[in-house]
Design an enzyme around this catalytic site. Structure first.
Site, PDB file in Angstrom:
ATOM      1  N   ASP A  74      -2.979  -8.333   4.273  1.00 42.10           N
ATOM      2  CA  ASP A  74      -1.867  -9.280   4.260  1.00 42.10           C
ATOM      3  C   ASP A  74      -1.877 -10.202   5.471  1.00 42.10           C
ATOM      4  O   ASP A  74      -1.490 -11.363   5.382  1.00 42.10           O
ATOM      5  CB  ASP A  74      -0.536  -8.519   4.203  1.00 42.10           C
ATOM      6  CG  ASP A  74      -0.251  -7.975   2.811  1.00 42.10           C
ATOM      7  OD1 ASP A  74      -1.062  -8.223   1.904  1.00 42.10           O
ATOM      8  OD2 ASP A  74       0.790  -7.309   2.641  1.00 42.10           O
ATOM      9  N   THR A 188       9.305  -7.142   2.803  1.00 42.68           N
ATOM     10  CA  THR A 188       8.531  -5.896   2.811  1.00 42.68           C
ATOM     11  C   THR A 188       7.695  -5.767   4.086  1.00 42.68           C
ATOM     12  O   THR A 188       6.814  -4.908   4.152  1.00 42.68           O
ATOM     13  CB  THR A 188       7.601  -5.821   1.587  1.00 42.68           C
ATOM     14  OG1 THR A 188       6.785  -6.998   1.540  1.00 42.68           O
ATOM     15  CG2 THR A 188       8.408  -5.709   0.300  1.00 42.68           C
TER      16      THR A 188
END
Length: 292
Positions: A74, A188
């Site tokens: 990510d 998140t």
């Protein structure tokens, strides 16, 4: 078709998967553009048979590429917004890292993912970015973030005083180690680790999450993403770190910040049979209980 490959590092165990990706893209006749620093990392370990181009930044990609594949985790995908900016190039995240909420294509799904992209069997998720404005503007023309804006103290034994207004209305003064303004995508990430709620990607909201607040009654709050948030940061030493995703600047004096929704979005490729709920169940190990 032109596809850009962006990455930063390549672990030994990931070499076969990157080779698989390159071979598959060459088989379907794609012209590759490879991020120049990444090519220097992979050139001795990955064989590229067809002609390819190298790129260094946004100007090399705008109007010159159909898709960008982010290769890593990510953190790697977050950095693609500095390359994509306002070009509207769709991004596919291929997860050679660990957790991977954004880089959702696993190593074993690479071949199938390429097939779906080539056959247009995907949808596009418009991911909201937030934009930071302030007098010094040390972030230049990349003053937006996909995950969050973060304010964090720079000295271990001090705390910050952070006054927050939403649409000109006073919300609170936080005595804390810092503060996070998160997008739904960032819900998140850092915000979650500080007790913030999880939002679905299409939620039209921001989250204001304090970091280690010194008042236990203070909790994260969700606001509309149409809101304009103004923040005055002070403290005994006036030193703090200001971050947009993984890009940081050090501040040594009080500063007023303005945060709002950016006019720029990130177009994230969502493959068939993929959903946000499936992703968070897998990544957060929800449902792993004998009663289920």
């Amino acid at each position: 078709m032109n596809i850009a490959l962006y990455g930063k590092i390549l672990k030994k165990e990931s070499i076969p998967y990157l080779q698989m990706l390159v071979d598959k893209l060459e088989d379907v006749g794609v012209h590759l553009l490879i991020y120049k620093p990444f090519y220097k990392v992979i050139e001795k370990n990955v064989s590229i048979k067809s002609q390819f181009s190298l790129f260094s930044g946004y100007k090399d990609l705008v109007n010159n590429v159909d898709y960008l594949f982010s290769i890593g985790g990510d953190g790697t995908l977050l950095e693609t917004i500095t390359l994509i900016r306002d070009s509207n190039t769709p991004v596919l995240g291929i997860n050679l890292g660990r957790l991977g909420f954004l880089s959702s294509v696993s190593k074993d799904e690479i071949s199938a993912a390429v097939e779906q992209v080539m056959q247009n069997k995907y949808s596009i998720e418009e991911r909201t970015l937030l934009q930071l404005n302030y007098k010094e503007n040390n972030f230049g023309d990349i003053n937006y973030a996909l995950n969050e804006l973060s304010i964090h103290k720079s000295e271990a034994y001090s705390m910050l005083t952070i006054k927050v207004n939403v649409d000109g209305k006073y919300l609170n003064t936080y005595w804390a180690d810092g503060l996070i303004i998160a997008t739904p995508t960032g819900s998140t990430a850092y915000s979650l680790s500080n007790g913030g709620p999880i939002l679905t990607p299409d939620s039209k909201n921001f989250i204001i999450t304090p970091i280690a607040t010194h008042n236990l009654t203070v909790r994260p709050i969700v606001i509309p993403d149409s809101s304009v948030v103004t923040i005055l940061v002070q403290g005994r030493n006036n030193n703090f770190n200001l971050g947009l995703d993984s890009r940081y600047n050090f501040k040594d004096k009080p500063v007023e910040l303005e945060v709002r929704k950016s006019s720029v979005n990130l177009k994230l490729i969502k493959l068939q049979n993929e959903s946000f709920f499936t992703t968070i169940r897998k990544k957060l190990n929800w449902g792993l209980d004998n009663r289920n």
